[in-house]
Design an enzyme around this catalytic site. Sequence first.
Site, PDB file in Angstrom:
ATOM      1  CG  HIS A  16      -8.881  59.932-111.982  1.00 42.79           C
ATOM      2  ND1 HIS A  16      -7.633  59.387-111.835  1.00 42.79           N
ATOM      3  CD2 HIS A  16      -9.279  59.623-113.244  1.00 42.79           C
ATOM      4  CE1 HIS A  16      -7.299  58.756-112.953  1.00 42.79           C
ATOM      5  NE2 HIS A  16      -8.266  58.889-113.834  1.00 42.79           N
ATOM      6  CB  CYS A  17      -5.886  62.075-107.308  1.00 45.52           C
ATOM      7  SG  CYS A  17      -4.204  62.371-106.683  1.00 45.52           S
TER       8      CYS A  17
ATOM      9  CD  GLU B 121     -35.161  47.986-119.369  1.00 47.24           C
ATOM     10  OE1 GLU B 121     -35.871  47.605-118.427  1.00 47.24           O
ATOM     11  OE2 GLU B 121     -34.947  47.268-120.375  1.00 47.24           O
ATOM     12  CB  THR B 122     -31.024  50.094-117.209  1.00 47.96           C
ATOM     13  OG1 THR B 122     -32.142  49.797-116.359  1.00 47.96           O
ATOM     14  CG2 THR B 122     -29.742  49.909-116.421  1.00 47.96           C
TER      15      THR B 122
ATOM     16  CG  HIS C 151     -33.696  51.667-113.400  1.00 47.47           C
ATOM     17  ND1 HIS C 151     -34.354  51.352-114.566  1.00 47.47           N
ATOM     18  CD2 HIS C 151     -34.630  51.642-112.428  1.00 47.47           C
ATOM     19  CE1 HIS C 151     -35.634  51.157-114.306  1.00 47.47           C
ATOM     20  NE2 HIS C 151     -35.833  51.316-113.015  1.00 47.47           N
TER      21      HIS C 151
ATOM     22  CG  ASP D  11      -5.815  61.718-115.716  1.00 49.07           C
ATOM     23  OD1 ASP D  11      -6.287  62.324-116.686  1.00 49.07           O
ATOM     24  OD2 ASP D  11      -5.649  60.481-115.713  1.00 49.07           O
TER      25      ASP D  11
ATOM     26  CG  MET E 214      -8.386  62.205-103.890  1.00 43.78           C
ATOM     27  SD  MET E 214      -6.660  62.692-103.850  1.00 43.78           S
ATOM     28  CE  MET E 214      -6.758  64.372-104.484  1.00 43.78           C
TER      29      MET E 214
ATOM     30  CG  HIS F 117     -10.714  60.803-118.015  1.00 47.08           C
ATOM     31  ND1 HIS F 117     -11.517  59.704-117.819  1.00 47.08           N
ATOM     32  CD2 HIS F 117      -9.575  60.538-117.336  1.00 47.08           C
ATOM     33  CE1 HIS F 117     -10.893  58.828-117.062  1.00 47.08           C
ATOM     34  NE2 HIS F 117      -9.710  59.311-116.745  1.00 47.08           N
TER      35      HIS F 117
ATOM     36  CG  HIS G  57      -4.173  59.065-104.123  1.00 49.41           C
ATOM     37  ND1 HIS G  57      -3.735  60.336-103.857  1.00 49.41           N
ATOM     38  CD2 HIS G  57      -3.281  58.238-103.506  1.00 49.41           C
ATOM     39  CE1 HIS G  57      -2.619  60.285-103.120  1.00 49.41           C
ATOM     40  NE2 HIS G  57      -2.324  59.017-102.910  1.00 49.41           N
TER      41      HIS G  57
ATOM     42  CG  HIS H  13      -3.126  64.571-103.169  1.00 43.45           C
ATOM     43  ND1 HIS H  13      -3.703  63.336-103.014  1.00 43.45           N
ATOM     44  CD2 HIS H  13      -2.915  65.045-101.914  1.00 43.45           C
ATOM     45  CE1 HIS H  13      -3.845  63.079-101.715  1.00 43.45           C
ATOM     46  NE2 HIS H  13      -3.367  64.106-101.025  1.00 43.45           N
TER      47      HIS H  13
ATOM     48  CG  HIS I 249     -31.777  47.983-112.124  1.00 43.58           C
ATOM     49  ND1 HIS I 249     -31.938  46.622-111.939  1.00 43.58           N
ATOM     50  CD2 HIS I 249     -33.030  48.498-112.088  1.00 43.58           C
ATOM     51  CE1 HIS I 249     -33.216  46.342-111.835  1.00 43.58           C
ATOM     52  NE2 HIS I 249     -33.908  47.452-111.919  1.00 43.58           N
TER      53      HIS I 249
END
Lengths: 344, 344, 344
Positions: free
Chosen positions: A136-137, A281-282, A257, A99, A152, A101, A147, A96, A308
């Site tokens: 994340h992996c 709203e969303t 939402h 990473d 992950m 971001h 993964h 594993h 939603h």
Amino acid sequence: AQAAAAAPADLSSLPRVKHKLVVPPFAHAHEQVATGSPVINEFEMRIVEKEVQLDEDAWMQAMTFDGSIPGPLMIVHEGDYVELTLVNPAENTMPHNIDFHAATGALGGGGLTLINPGEQVVLRFKATRAGTFVYHCAPGGPMIPWHVVSGMAGCIMVLPREGLTDAQGKPVRYDRLYYIGESDHYVPKDADGTYRRYADPSEGYEDMVAVMDTLTPSHIVFNGAVGALTGDKAMKANVGERVLFIHSQPNRDSRPHLIGGHGDLVWETGKFHNPPQRDLETWFIRGGSAGAALYEFLQPGVYAYVNHNLIEAVHKGATAHVLVEGAWNNDLMEQLVAPTSVAG
Amino acid sequence: AQAAAAAPADLSSLPRVKHKLVVPPFAHAHEQVATGSPVINEFEMRIVEKEVQLDEDAWMQAMTFDGSIPGPLMIVHEGDYVELTLVNPAENTMPHNIDFHAATGALGGGGLTLINPGEQVVLRFKATRAGTFVYHCAPGGPMIPWHVVSGMAGCIMVLPREGLTDAQGKPVRYDRLYYIGESDHYVPKDADGTYRRYADPSEGYEDMVAVMDTLTPSHIVFNGAVGALTGDKAMKANVGERVLFIHSQPNRDSRPHLIGGHGDLVWETGKFHNPPQRDLETWFIRGGSAGAALYEFLQPGVYAYVNHNLIEAVHKGATAHVLVEGAWNNDLMEQLVAPTSVAG
Amino acid sequence: AQAAAAAPADLSSLPRVKHKLVVPPFAHAHEQVATGSPVINEFEMRIVEKEVQLDEDAWMQAMTFDGSIPGPLMIVHEGDYVELTLVNPAENTMPHNIDFHAATGALGGGGLTLINPGEQVVLRFKATRAGTFVYHCAPGGPMIPWHVVSGMAGCIMVLPREGLTDAQGKPVRYDRLYYIGESDHYVPKDADGTYRRYADPSEGYEDMVAVMDTLTPSHIVFNGAVGALTGDKAMKANVGERVLFIHSQPNRDSRPHLIGGHGDLVWETGKFHNPPQRDLETWFIRGGSAGAALYEFLQPGVYAYVNHNLIEAVHKGATAHVLVEGAWNNDLMEQLVAPTSVAG
Ligand SMILES: [Cu+2]
Ligand SMILES: [Cu+2]
Ligand SMILES: [Cu+2]
Ligand SMILES: [Cu+2]
Ligand SMILES: [Cu+2]
Ligand SMILES: [Cu+2]
Ligand SMILES: [Mg+2]
Ligand SMILES: [Mg+2]
Ligand SMILES: [Mg+2]
Ligand SMILES: [Mg+2]
Ligand SMILES: [Mg+2]
Ligand SMILES: [Mg+2]
Ligand SMILES: [Mg+2]
Ligand SMILES: [Mg+2]
Ligand SMILES: [Mg+2]
């Protein structure tokens, strides 16, 4: 090779802060406004492979950061350093990595952190951009989506040193913070329609890939399972409190939402130096990102927090609850006439 | 009829600039800041029907602008005119046209450019809005989605005359520009699971429609094939260079992400008179649009540029590479302890 | 319980305005700029269960607000109150309610409006946020997605008291307004591939759920049926008119595009106190929201207004037309050479 060629950075003068990660939707103690100059934030995460129950009738051989889906939320300030010790215990079956971001270079650190079962590694990166970011992996090729949809992924929040600000630059503070990690899963079925179970991740790999290729998840859940944030496990708040909801989705788009509520201030792409939108709203979480929405609760009651696409919310699992206490405001809403026989 | 009734516009006093289109991800020579007053930009494109190889095991009877998927990137300035000669050679089998999202009226020009095999047409339109815009074939009814998912789409970039600016109105320049055209394809399979090949586009039409109706592509690729922008064909850059990535998707949503990098300035909807977002991990391309993201590379190495639905990136094909040269910066990221046995 | 505990709000001094709802894409008479202080807007809606024809070969046992899909557009001003009498006639077969995304508390009013066939209820809420907002039926659990994809959704527009403004705060007015309600439907098929019909909603429930779980609609339509806004039923406008298009999608994402036109000012998330984007080719409606786009038509002709996933537009049904009259402008676009034989 290029990384090795450069002289190590000397950060020995910087203060160090050790954090103990906690299970989502909760977050470790942190300051909203940084009180000093940049620090090195130390974290440790263990990778845990284990079977998890996604729903009453469905299980998955999961891979996780620190044992939870999503992995724990990490919180630092812009300009700080993140120093992570990542451990792949010997009882695991697979290599594993991680990473971020939020990080710059080497595939977000993935290129410097690939570890076999029984190994650990230490990575440091500088948090140069403010916002919520997925980690994340990403062990390469087809291992990457596998993964990730096996669990992950998590989130790091990099706060501006001065804390959050609204579209006019005015300071914004939150009273509570909840971290909702949405994830999509692809559990294969037997010919008779029951979900399959496997002895370990590898045994289920080929079957899962076949489901993944349909781009149609069997489950879309918040915090690792249908019902992980409902009923007894509902999030809590009081009328008058401002709650920051952080929402990550490492793979597939989502549209959060809050039923009966709104996003007062929404950083849809999650990056805090962009002006937030108001009154939503969303909002939309791009697959492979994390966003943030602030809401001050104005009415008591049970709120559902959903993706939603209502099929995804109800049939696939992407529903959470927030239980809010306080006094009802009849100016905002009032049931003027209770259900009664149709007139005439 | 209405078009014919109006007097032709007299633009005889305007200078003319003839451009030679090039194959993506590259773009024809152009100025970032316009040095004179508006010009008429002359382009010629030939429509090419041909079989293309999407992957090791998959082929498609494609339809293309100028022989490539995506079609070539056209670059002009706001206030300029675009004068396109569109040619449908006699060896083609089908009528085609072109709909410019950058243009105004007549279905984006689609209503004035429908040509049979053996015909050509000349269209001129004024580029009144700054941004990146999709163009595509749109011959009417079910031909529209079919021609588009068979490859007939590209992009035009209309630069502000003063060049790009950031959210504060400060000038922004790029050192390189790459054009990534993402496309979704729907290749039918035989009963034994192998991809079918056809003698010409029409032979495959009904089978392809059946796959299209599932809304689940067999392939999602950058620049026309799995691997079209990886390995030897990777994009290139140097540390310190600012690269403008233009990303079009004529049909289906996408969410670009640069692994280990960011979007410093992102015009997600692609229109340059809107303030760009900064610091993004992942951005969103609405199906039927083109967006732009600027990034200054800060670390050397191989970067993957992906659609961050990781199943779409890895299983379906939406992955490109950027090969970056320069010196590593250990302040931004450092592997403090290489993989070693788990402590204790 | 909490709601009952609070003292009723005394709004007896406020003026009352009674509105008569009309069938979309049209809207009831309204002021763009509020001329007085806040009012109570009275509306009445009847819930109608009935079979509707989605396409030549497809029918659905629909559930509707006021008999149309989408339900009627309601228009009020920020700071106004909405007072709705909701009627579930005795001939219906199911309990229904209404959840307003514009409202605050009690699941958007859903918790206070659940009515059996033969019952009615009166709800009042304050419109505190400006924008376009979805309303929909949300009777709990699996009933929620089912009632929504069976047709029970609409939109309310809450205008700022001062009317719309652009990104610089300058007043913006529209000459016409059209309300496009996009909806996704999941009609089951027989073994021979023909669409099934049912005697009432409940008879089709289980079959429809099976289709819903594929997340792949059989139909995606504007205003309740394939062709509901095309041909004789096309929307109309004149060159020089500014048209406000309101687009709701209660469940699934969409990406509106006006072929040959643009979004001059687009409130993608629909909330009017956020700066609109300009010059857009395509915009994005998050599933479970409503957005607004203003366009001044500059050329005559037939425009297609589509969801620019072109398969969804053409195969699934999401296409409308706008018929525009006026004089053609050859400066904006001109067919310089009509189709002719290929040169050489
Ligand atoms: Cu892993
Ligand atoms: Cu990633
Ligand atoms: Cu064509
Ligand atoms: Cu188009
Ligand atoms: Cu209902
Ligand atoms: Cu809702
Ligand atoms: Mg289940
Ligand atoms: Mg072992
Ligand atoms: Mg700031
Ligand atoms: Mg393949
Ligand atoms: Mg021929
Ligand atoms: Mg500008
Ligand atoms: Mg049909
Ligand atoms: Mg009855
Ligand atoms: Mg305002």
